[in-house]
Structure formats: C-alpha cells, structure tokens
Design an enzyme around this catalytic site. Structure first.
Site, PDB file in Angstrom:
ATOM      1  N   SER A  16       0.582  -1.147   0.255  1.00 35.27           N
ATOM      2  CA  SER A  16      -0.116  -0.173  -0.110  1.00 35.27           C
ATOM      3  C   SER A  16       0.814   1.146   0.018  1.00 35.27           C
ATOM      4  O   SER A  16       0.768   2.392  -0.633  1.00 35.27           O
ATOM      5  CB  SER A  16      -0.954   0.071   1.204  1.00 35.27           C
ATOM      6  OG  SER A  16      -1.952  -0.654   0.993  1.00 35.27           O
ATOM      7  N   THR A  61      -6.084  -3.273   7.422  1.00 35.69           N
ATOM      8  CA  THR A  61      -5.841  -4.534   6.898  1.00 35.69           C
ATOM      9  C   THR A  61      -5.766  -6.476   7.548  1.00 35.69           C
ATOM     10  O   THR A  61      -6.512  -5.951   9.074  1.00 35.69           O
ATOM     11  CB  THR A  61      -4.776  -5.355   5.426  1.00 35.69           C
ATOM     12  OG1 THR A  61      -4.812  -6.590   5.391  1.00 35.69           O
ATOM     13  CG2 THR A  61      -3.549  -5.281   6.567  1.00 35.69           C
ATOM     14  N   LYS A  65     -10.091  -5.592  10.365  1.00 43.05           N
ATOM     15  CA  LYS A  65     -11.320  -4.969   9.315  1.00 43.05           C
ATOM     16  C   LYS A  65     -12.600  -4.816  10.164  1.00 43.05           C
ATOM     17  O   LYS A  65     -13.014  -3.967  10.639  1.00 43.05           O
ATOM     18  CB  LYS A  65     -10.821  -5.969   8.021  1.00 43.05           C
ATOM     19  CG  LYS A  65     -10.532  -5.712   6.851  1.00 43.05           C
ATOM     20  CD  LYS A  65     -11.136  -6.480   5.975  1.00 43.05           C
ATOM     21  CE  LYS A  65      -9.686  -6.126   4.632  1.00 43.05           C
ATOM     22  NZ  LYS A  65     -10.133  -6.375   3.574  1.00 43.05           N
ATOM     23  N   ASN A  86     -12.252  -1.696   6.061  1.00 46.02           N
ATOM     24  CA  ASN A  86     -10.383  -1.442   5.187  1.00 46.02           C
ATOM     25  C   ASN A  86     -10.060  -0.175   4.852  1.00 46.02           C
ATOM     26  O   ASN A  86      -8.996   0.183   4.942  1.00 46.02           O
ATOM     27  CB  ASN A  86     -10.333  -1.971   3.437  1.00 46.02           C
ATOM     28  CG  ASN A  86     -10.811  -1.174   2.821  1.00 46.02           C
ATOM     29  OD1 ASN A  86     -11.628  -0.252   2.844  1.00 46.02           O
ATOM     30  ND2 ASN A  86     -10.455  -1.737   2.081  1.00 46.02           N
ATOM     31  N   ALA A 126     -16.909 -18.156   1.516  1.00 46.86           N
ATOM     32  CA  ALA A 126     -17.700 -17.416   2.296  1.00 46.86           C
ATOM     33  C   ALA A 126     -17.142 -15.903   3.666  1.00 46.86           C
ATOM     34  O   ALA A 126     -17.707 -15.954   4.577  1.00 46.86           O
ATOM     35  CB  ALA A 126     -19.381 -17.950   3.192  1.00 46.86           C
ATOM     36  N   MET A 212      -9.090 -13.687  -6.324  1.00 45.93           N
ATOM     37  CA  MET A 212      -8.486 -12.390  -5.326  1.00 45.93           C
ATOM     38  C   MET A 212      -7.191 -12.212  -5.125  1.00 45.93           C
ATOM     39  O   MET A 212      -6.457 -11.402  -4.514  1.00 45.93           O
ATOM     40  CB  MET A 212      -9.798 -12.370  -4.450  1.00 45.93           C
ATOM     41  CG  MET A 212     -10.689 -12.066  -4.617  1.00 45.93           C
ATOM     42  SD  MET A 212     -11.741 -11.098  -3.201  1.00 45.93           S
ATOM     43  CE  MET A 212     -12.829 -11.199  -3.287  1.00 45.93           C
TER      44      MET A 212
HETATM   45  P1  ATR Z   1     -10.707 -14.132   4.365  1.00 46.91           P
HETATM   46  O1  ATR Z   1     -11.028 -12.982   5.097  1.00 46.91           O
HETATM   47  O2  ATR Z   1      -9.967 -14.415   3.565  1.00 46.91           O
HETATM   48  O3  ATR Z   1     -11.981 -14.413   3.504  1.00 46.91           O
HETATM   49  P2  ATR Z   1     -11.739 -16.942   6.386  1.00 46.91           P
HETATM   50  O4  ATR Z   1     -12.063 -15.325   6.768  1.00 46.91           O
HETATM   51  O5  ATR Z   1     -10.828 -17.020   6.991  1.00 46.91           O
HETATM   52  O6  ATR Z   1     -10.396 -15.077   5.307  1.00 46.91           O
HETATM   53  O7  ATR Z   1     -12.531 -17.681   4.680  1.00 46.91           O
HETATM   54  C1  ATR Z   1     -11.373 -18.381   4.522  1.00 46.91           C
HETATM   55  C2  ATR Z   1     -12.353 -18.472   3.536  1.00 46.91           C
HETATM   56  O8  ATR Z   1     -11.640 -19.395   2.693  1.00 46.91           O
HETATM   57  C3  ATR Z   1     -13.540 -19.412   4.113  1.00 46.91           C
HETATM   58  O9  ATR Z   1     -14.698 -19.183   3.094  1.00 46.91           O
HETATM   59  C4  ATR Z   1     -13.481 -20.556   4.312  1.00 46.91           C
HETATM   60  O10 ATR Z   1     -14.275 -21.638   3.747  1.00 46.91           O
HETATM   61  P3  ATR Z   1     -14.831 -22.118   5.897  1.00 46.91           P
HETATM   62  O11 ATR Z   1     -15.568 -20.864   5.762  1.00 46.91           O
HETATM   63  O12 ATR Z   1     -15.210 -23.106   5.359  1.00 46.91           O
HETATM   64  O13 ATR Z   1     -13.967 -21.665   6.651  1.00 46.91           O
HETATM   65  C5  ATR Z   1     -12.279 -21.546   2.832  1.00 46.91           C
HETATM   66  N1  ATR Z   1     -11.229 -21.752   3.134  1.00 46.91           N
HETATM   67  C6  ATR Z   1     -10.116 -21.935   3.421  1.00 46.91           C
HETATM   68  N2  ATR Z   1      -9.222 -22.954   3.017  1.00 46.91           N
HETATM   69  C7  ATR Z   1     -10.439 -23.942   2.330  1.00 46.91           C
HETATM   70  C8  ATR Z   1      -9.694 -25.411   1.702  1.00 46.91           C
HETATM   71  N3  ATR Z   1      -9.069 -25.527   2.521  1.00 46.91           N
HETATM   72  N4  ATR Z   1     -10.726 -25.138   0.815  1.00 46.91           N
HETATM   73  C9  ATR Z   1     -12.179 -24.503   0.993  1.00 46.91           C
HETATM   74  N5  ATR Z   1     -12.724 -24.027   1.759  1.00 46.91           N
HETATM   75  C10 ATR Z   1     -11.798 -22.770   2.256  1.00 46.91           C
END
Ligand code: ATR
Length: 269
Positions: A16, A61, A65, A86, A126, A212
């Site tokens: 940033s 970040t 957030k 953010n 999600a 992303m």
């Molecule tokens: P961020 O802020 O980066 O979105 P987060 O809130 O921890 O971080 O969310 C991570 C996302 O990646 C979630 O949707 C998570 O799925 P779950 O809600 O079931 O935990 C998903 N994710 C991370 N590792 C995964 C994996 N190995 N397979 C499928 N989904 C994964």
C-alpha cells in the site's frame, strides 16, 4: 503534510505505501503514507492515537477489519453490508468507515472488459474477503449470484444479509450440475497451499476465472482453472490497486489511474 497509514499484523508484505506514493506522484498530491505493525491488544488505542495526531486516513488489513467496523462513528453502505472496514476517513474528529474491496474488484473486472450485469456469477468462499464484495457485485445486477463454501452456514449468513436478493447457496459438490459465466475465488485455500474441491466440469473455455489473490506465479486456483480449460484467467493484483485507488479517492477527491501502477507492481514481482 497530510499523513496516512496502513495497519495490520503482519504488515511487512503490504504494497500500500508504494501504491499510494505512486498515486500521489501521478495526481500531484502532497501526502505521506506509511505502514505500521499493530499489536493485537493495541488496535483501538492505535487508531485513537492517530486521531489525536491529526492523521487523515488509515487503511486496515487483516486481522483488524471487523474491529475497525466496530469503532467507526459512521459507516458507508458497503461497509455496513460487509461488516468490515478497510478504509478509515478521519475528519473533524469523526471516524468514517468504508469498504473499498468490492469496488476494487468490480472496477478491475470492468477494466478487463468483464461485465457483471446479466451474468451468472459464482463466488467461492464465504469469509471476510467474500463478504466485502457481495454488495458492489449485486449493484451491477448479475442474473444469478451463487456463493459456494465448505461451511454452508457462513454462505447462508451472507445471503441472509440480502433478504431482497435471490442469492443461491451451494456446497462445492453441488456445483457439478451448475453452469456460470464468471467464477471468483475468495477463499484462502491457495494461500495455505491447499486445493479447492470444486468439480472441474464447472470450468469451460468460456468461463472467466478470477482469483482475489495474486503472486509471481499463477495462483493454485488459476492453475487448476487453466488445466480445466479456462482461457481467461485474472489474478487479484488489479483488485489490490483498485481498492487503494478508491481509498485514495475518498481521502483526496481525485481518482488515480490504476493501469501504470499495476504494470509497475507486476514488473517488480
Ligand atoms: P478471509 O478474510 O481471507 O476471507 P476467512 O474469513 O478465514 O479469511 O475465510 C477463508 C475462506 O476460505 C472461507 O470461506 C473458508 O471456508 P470455511 O468457511 O469453510 O472455513 C475458505 N477456505 C479456506 N481454506 C479452504 C480449503 N482448504 N477448502 C475450502 N475452503 C477453504
């Protein structure tokens, strides 16, 4: 000189300051922008110290957030929907919170000539990253929005935020019988070296795949998409620069051009 910060933990990796100094140079604005590592128990106090020191704005970040959302005096519509902030705009002793991640994503897609309106869009994940982009995507009126997540309840919770919109919530397995125009990976699986259990049948040559995340090499999701036959692959570097551009606009009232900045960052990777 007006002072801005990006805060997080970790923060060393943040691009940033480089991005905002390039924007300042391009738009002939005089400002300083630094990164600051914040201890987990010091976030709210740090923002309060910034306010006292007349700091004009802060980017927030991971992992702060949601805590930034909770300390704002006012929230934009996108921030309120996302439940996460953010960008802090500090004006006349008040803190306004916005979330520019979704605008950054949507603008990057439009810059790649990917339209959202009337399209069938699938978001994978999600978590916080997914939550932040749903409202700006819905503003562009896709014909269908699906959120697929390993933990179905988290996807359902996001859909419940939009009672007037028909958002479909599916498991990864249920995607086998689905056809979409655009897939956006908002999971953190690739960052942790994990693969996503999505059926390859959902990826056809005409589907556009957006991740992303970004990196020097093609990300794991985009590698999977490419192997499954996808011809249009886009990583999240443009989204990173786009969310920064929108923050810069909120602070300075001038919208910087993103293309040169994206090209410079890409060349440095
Ligand atoms: P961020 O802020 O980066 O979105 P987060 O809130 O921890 O971080 O969310 C991570 C996302 O990646 C979630 O949707 C998570 O799925 P779950 O809600 O079931 O935990 C998903 N994710 C991370 N590792 C995964 C994996 N190995 N397979 C499928 N989904 C994964």
């Amino acid at each position: 000189m007006d002072q801005y910060f990006v805060v997080g933990n970790p923060i060393k990796q943040s691009k940033s300051p480089v991005i905002h100094h390039l924007f300042a140079e391009q738009t002939k604005q005089s400002l300083n922008y630094d990164k600051k590592l914040i201890d987990d128990d010091d976030f709210e106090q740090a923002i309060s110290r910034f306010k006292k020191a007349n700091v004009k704005g802060v980017n927030v970040t991971a992992p702060f957030k949601e805590r930034a959302f909770n300390l704002c005096d006012e929230l934009s519509e996108f921030a309120a929907k996302a439940g996460a902030v953010n960008t802090l705009i500090i004006e006349e002793g008040k803190i306004k919170g916005d979330n520019t991640d979704g605008v950054g994503l949507v603008n990057d897609l439009l810059n790649h000539q990917v339209s959202l309106s009337g399209q069938r869009i699938l978001i994978l994940g999600a978590g916080g990253a997914a939550k932040g982009v749903v409202a700006p995507i819905l503003d562009h009126q896709p014909s269908q929005l699906i959120i697929a997540n390993r933990t179905l309840k988290r996807a359902q919770d996001i859909a419940n935020q939009y009672p007037n919109k028909a958002i479909d919530v599916l498991t990864f397995d249920e995607l086998a019988n689905v056809s979409v125009d655009l897939i956006i990976n908002a999971t953190s699986a690739g960052l942790n070296g994990q693969s996503l259990p999505i059926p390859p049948s959902i990826i056809t040559p005409s589907v556009i795949c957006y991740d992303m995340t970004y990196g020097k090499e093609l990300t794991p999701f985009l590698t999977f998409a490419s192997q499954a036959g996808c011809e249009k692959l886009i990583d999240g570097l443009g989204m990173l620069v786009g969310q920064a551009a929108q923050s810069f606009y909120l602070w300075r009232g001038v919208m910087p051009q993103v293309k040169d900045v994206i090209d410079k960052l890409r060349a440095q990777m």
